[in-house]
Design a protein around this motif. Structure first.
Motif, PDB file in Angstrom:
ATOM      1  N   TRP A 130      11.324   6.327  38.584  1.00  0.00           N
ATOM      2  CA  TRP A 130      13.073   4.873  39.333  1.00  0.00           C
ATOM      3  C   TRP A 130      13.205   4.128  38.789  1.00  0.00           C
ATOM      4  O   TRP A 130      13.872   3.631  38.252  1.00  0.00           O
ATOM      5  N   HIS A 131      12.073   2.790  38.636  1.00  0.00           N
ATOM      6  CA  HIS A 131      12.331   1.565  38.465  1.00  0.00           C
ATOM      7  C   HIS A 131      12.248   1.483  36.633  1.00  0.00           C
ATOM      8  O   HIS A 131      12.063   0.745  36.245  1.00  0.00           O
ATOM      9  N   ALA A 132      11.309   2.633  36.068  1.00  0.00           N
ATOM     10  CA  ALA A 132      11.142   2.350  34.681  1.00  0.00           C
ATOM     11  C   ALA A 132      13.056   2.744  33.685  1.00  0.00           C
ATOM     12  O   ALA A 132      13.101   3.900  33.803  1.00  0.00           O
ATOM     13  N   VAL A 133      13.204   1.786  33.611  1.00  0.00           N
ATOM     14  CA  VAL A 133      15.269   2.067  33.333  1.00  0.00           C
ATOM     15  C   VAL A 133      14.964   1.962  31.876  1.00  0.00           C
ATOM     16  O   VAL A 133      14.309   1.322  30.744  1.00  0.00           O
ATOM     17  N   PRO A 134      16.216   3.382  31.275  1.00  0.00           N
ATOM     18  CA  PRO A 134      15.782   3.452  30.435  1.00  0.00           C
ATOM     19  C   PRO A 134      17.021   2.876  29.123  1.00  0.00           C
ATOM     20  O   PRO A 134      17.539   2.469  30.156  1.00  0.00           O
ATOM     21  N   ALA A 135      16.691   2.002  27.850  1.00  0.00           N
ATOM     22  CA  ALA A 135      17.214   1.384  27.259  1.00  0.00           C
ATOM     23  C   ALA A 135      18.572   2.685  26.976  1.00  0.00           C
ATOM     24  O   ALA A 135      18.364   4.154  26.719  1.00  0.00           O
ATOM     25  N   PHE A 136      19.621   1.772  26.713  1.00  0.00           N
ATOM     26  CA  PHE A 136      20.975   2.490  26.717  1.00  0.00           C
ATOM     27  C   PHE A 136      21.553   1.966  25.271  1.00  0.00           C
ATOM     28  O   PHE A 136      21.516   0.717  24.823  1.00  0.00           O
ATOM     29  N   PRO A 137      21.921   2.599  24.133  1.00  0.00           N
ATOM     30  CA  PRO A 137      22.479   4.342  24.497  1.00  0.00           C
ATOM     31  C   PRO A 137      21.448   5.149  23.651  1.00  0.00           C
ATOM     32  O   PRO A 137      21.152   4.303  22.363  1.00  0.00           O
ATOM     33  N   THR A 138      20.230   5.628  23.892  1.00  0.00           N
ATOM     34  CA  THR A 138      19.320   6.279  23.422  1.00  0.00           C
ATOM     35  C   THR A 138      19.073   7.431  24.201  1.00  0.00           C
ATOM     36  O   THR A 138      19.609   8.201  25.124  1.00  0.00           O
ATOM     37  N   ILE A 139      18.363   8.574  23.604  1.00  0.00           N
ATOM     38  CA  ILE A 139      18.045  10.206  24.319  1.00  0.00           C
ATOM     39  C   ILE A 139      17.008   9.468  25.178  1.00  0.00           C
ATOM     40  O   ILE A 139      16.822  10.239  26.097  1.00  0.00           O
ATOM     41  N   SER A 140      16.478   8.555  25.135  1.00  0.00           N
ATOM     42  CA  SER A 140      15.258   7.986  26.496  1.00  0.00           C
ATOM     43  C   SER A 140      15.960   8.601  27.580  1.00  0.00           C
ATOM     44  O   SER A 140      15.322   8.377  28.872  1.00  0.00           O
ATOM     45  N   GLU A 141      17.881   8.112  27.834  1.00  0.00           N
ATOM     46  CA  GLU A 141      18.083   8.082  28.852  1.00  0.00           C
ATOM     47  C   GLU A 141      18.357   9.645  29.933  1.00  0.00           C
ATOM     48  O   GLU A 141      18.464   9.352  30.930  1.00  0.00           O
ATOM     49  N   VAL A 142      17.127  10.034  28.887  1.00  0.00           N
ATOM     50  CA  VAL A 142      17.484  11.512  29.500  1.00  0.00           C
ATOM     51  C   VAL A 142      16.853  11.929  31.183  1.00  0.00           C
ATOM     52  O   VAL A 142      16.741  12.344  32.071  1.00  0.00           O
ATOM     53  N   TRP A 143      15.923  10.252  31.380  1.00  0.00           N
ATOM     54  CA  TRP A 143      14.558  10.955  32.233  1.00  0.00           C
ATOM     55  C   TRP A 143      15.426   9.367  33.930  1.00  0.00           C
ATOM     56  O   TRP A 143      15.572  10.150  34.543  1.00  0.00           O
ATOM     57  N   LEU A 144      16.616   9.325  33.470  1.00  0.00           N
ATOM     58  CA  LEU A 144      17.144   8.649  34.639  1.00  0.00           C
ATOM     59  C   LEU A 144      17.960  10.185  34.959  1.00  0.00           C
ATOM     60  O   LEU A 144      17.792  10.522  36.401  1.00  0.00           O
ATOM     61  N   ARG A 145      18.918  10.938  33.951  1.00  0.00           N
ATOM     62  CA  ARG A 145      19.554  11.786  34.457  1.00  0.00           C
ATOM     63  C   ARG A 145      18.459  13.016  34.648  1.00  0.00           C
ATOM     64  O   ARG A 145      18.637  13.716  36.580  1.00  0.00           O
ATOM     65  N   LEU A 183      15.341  12.049  37.241  1.00  0.00           N
ATOM     66  CA  LEU A 183      15.183  11.439  38.273  1.00  0.00           C
ATOM     67  C   LEU A 183      16.968  11.684  39.367  1.00  0.00           C
ATOM     68  O   LEU A 183      16.353  12.253  40.507  1.00  0.00           O
ATOM     69  N   GLU A 184      18.053  11.506  38.573  1.00  0.00           N
ATOM     70  CA  GLU A 184      19.156  12.280  39.290  1.00  0.00           C
ATOM     71  C   GLU A 184      19.295  13.530  39.925  1.00  0.00           C
ATOM     72  O   GLU A 184      19.400  13.534  41.045  1.00  0.00           O
ATOM     73  N   THR A 185      18.881  14.588  38.589  1.00  0.00           N
ATOM     74  CA  THR A 185      18.949  15.634  39.586  1.00  0.00           C
ATOM     75  C   THR A 185      17.920  16.547  40.323  1.00  0.00           C
ATOM     76  O   THR A 185      18.693  16.871  40.975  1.00  0.00           O
ATOM     77  N   TYR A 186      16.738  15.400  40.129  1.00  0.00           N
ATOM     78  CA  TYR A 186      15.766  15.746  41.511  1.00  0.00           C
ATOM     79  C   TYR A 186      16.392  15.665  42.787  1.00  0.00           C
ATOM     80  O   TYR A 186      15.450  16.025  43.949  1.00  0.00           O
ATOM     81  N   ARG A 187      16.293  14.142  42.759  1.00  0.00           N
ATOM     82  CA  ARG A 187      16.572  13.544  43.962  1.00  0.00           C
ATOM     83  C   ARG A 187      17.944  13.989  44.760  1.00  0.00           C
ATOM     84  O   ARG A 187      18.319  14.503  45.595  1.00  0.00           O
TER      85      ARG A 187
END
Length: 497
Positions: free
Chosen positions: A474-489, A491-495
């Motif tokens: 959760w604290h590994a913040v993906p850079a914006f705007p990259t496709i790596s933002e999917v990691w945040l999505r 974790l949000e979905t899992y939570r």
């Protein structure tokens, strides 16, 4: 650092290679004798030399092996230019094209026109002796090397023999196949021209990649697969999307279809395929690529001279350090059947070389995993990429595999739809599947499918190998705007689940 010729990295491993004290002990006697000089064997020899041992590489074909000349490198060279053009066309205002002949020429440049002089220069510069010929065990720590002239030299290994002979194609017993000039993967990746009509038998990695490559190079491609989906080892959504991508590229994809027999088509020089099943009928092609899998290359290795038997598919059984027999015979890469991928074979080779050096020094290698000097090769966090369009990249277990292994899992699956993907291309579409071990709340596996997703894979590999808790991710913040933002999505979905 690179363990490679200066021109390009090809399939080499890591680390400096020149060790001054790695001298030959006596004529035809070395600390380590490696049979097979592909990237796996080269790594085994190179790391043994790094540890101060003398090493010899035995090879009957080209140093650099399948990966450098007939598999990983030339196949990706065939795919890359057409893929770059396809990616460019997904942006408004771009009109791009390519010359198929130039693609073949570029492929050939990466193989050095199938000349291994640069590889030999690397090996000898690294301190390893190069022995040309067919290597075969002839008793404990003894290897016979038979050259092209028929002469045999006996070589003794003071410490270890390493089998790194890779794998060979499996040819199905189809009536008439032996009467036509069909391609294997070698002939496909080394093709000098693009056939007008290409038949592909098999929907695995080689079949899918080569069907796409030749369809984009101008062939009319028919892919015949006996099962209901391509890439059966991947997550179902990945198989579905790759099938869709092949069809979009113009491939006539025939699932649940068998090939009953083949025959020549008379004066045309082509081949007639007689199919059964869901898409029964005949197809006439100019070339047929048989891509129905591979098996460990253990034919005529002399395993019987040292009391070693193989599995039903011909693999040499090994422990976690790659040891197959006593304290001296090792098997790494495809030949042990564990994870038939170049990068995993090189990983095994590094571990085996360390174990050999430790045992040579009178120490038993530390069996604890995850340390730099570990003598344990992990095979649950295996990364793999299929360079189709869309790409498939996965590491660790699929959901089905995790359940078979007895894990209590939760599967999170969602579209890759973030600012980075929207900016990358109009209509960009991707999917991610994360398999979470509920008990420990760590990732057991991750699959990405979409254009260019291979570059997302190493982050997932680190998360799986490192068993990073989801609360830490959760604290590994993906850079914006990259496709790596999917990691945040994810974790949000899992939570929210």
């Amino acid at each position: 650092m690179s363990r490679s010729p200066a021109r390009w990295p090809l399939c080499r491993g890591e680390g400096t290679a020149r060790i001054g004290n790695a001298a030959v002990m006596a004529e035809h006697e070395y600390d380590v004798v490696v049979i097979g000089a592909g990237p796996v064997g080269e790594n085994a020899a190179g790391y043994a030399v790094d540890a101060g041992l003398s090493a010899a590489l035995v090879e009957s074909e080209l140093l650099g092996g399948e990966c450098s000349y007939w598999a990983c490198i030339p196949s990706k060279a065939l795919l890359r230019t057409p893929q770059a053009v396809a990616d460019a066309r997904r942006l408004p205002g771009v009109t791009a094209d390519f010359d198929p002949g130039a693609v073949l020429e570029r492929r050939t440049s990466f193989t050095s026109n199938w000349d291994d002089a640069g590889q030999v220069e690397w090996a000898e510069g690294a301190g390893a002796a190069v022995l040309r010929g067919r290597g075969r065990l002839a008793g404990e720590r003894t290897v016979e090397v038979t050259g092209a002239d028929g002469r045999t030299t006996t070589v003794t290994a003071r410490r270890a023999v390493v089998l790194a002979t890779g794998s060979v194609p499996v040819t199905p017993p189809i009536p008439g196949l032996d009467t036509v000039g069909y391609w294997g993967s070698r002939e496909a990746t080394a093709a000098k021209e693009v056939p007008e009509r290409l038949g592909v038998l098999g929907g695995g990695v080689v079949g899918c990649e080569m069907a796409l490559a030749f369809a984009r190079l101008g062939s009319r491609v028919t892919l015949i697969n006996h099962g209901p989906r391509v890439l059966p080892g991947a997550e179902p959504v990945a198989s579905e999307r790759v099938a869709g991508g092949l069809r979009e590229a113009g491939v006539d994809l025939r699932l649940d279809t068998g090939l009953d027999r083949v025959e020549g088509s008379g004066g045309t020089g082509g081949t007639v395929l007689h199919c059964s099943g869901a898409r029964a009928g005949t197809v006439e092609v100019d070339r047929l690529l048989v891509a129905t899998g591979r098996r460990p290359n253990t034919d005529d290795l002399g395993l019987d001279t040292v009391g070693v038997t193989t599995t039903g598919r011909g693999a040499v059984g090994v422990d976690e350090s790659g040891l197959a027999r006593g304290t001296w015979l090792y098997a790494v890469g495809d030949v042990n059947g564990r994870a038939p991928l170049t990068h995993q074979g090189k990983y095994q080779a590094r571990i085996a070389a360390h174990a050999i050096a430790e045992r040579a020094a009178g120490r038993e290698p530390d069996p604890a995993p995850w340390s730099e000097d570990a003598a344990t090769a992990d095979h649950h966090a295996v990364p793999q990429v299929v360079f189709t369009d869309p790409e498939v990249a996965w590491v660790g277990r699929t959901a089905d595999a995790a359940r078979r292994d007895g894990l209590d899992v939760r599967v999170v699956e969602l579209d890759i739809a973030v600012a980075g993907s929207a900016l990358t291309a109009d209509g960009w579409s991707g999917r991610v599947v994360a398999v979470v071990d509920r008990r420990r709340e760590v990732l057991a596996g991750v699959t990405f499918v979409g254009p260019g997703v291979a570059e997302l894979l190493h982050a997932a590999t680190i998360a799986v190998v490192g068993e990073v808790p989801l609360h830490r991710l959760w604290h590994a913040v993906p850079a914006f705007p990259t496709i790596s933002e999917v990691w945040l999505r994810l974790l949000e979905t899992y939570r929210a689940g």
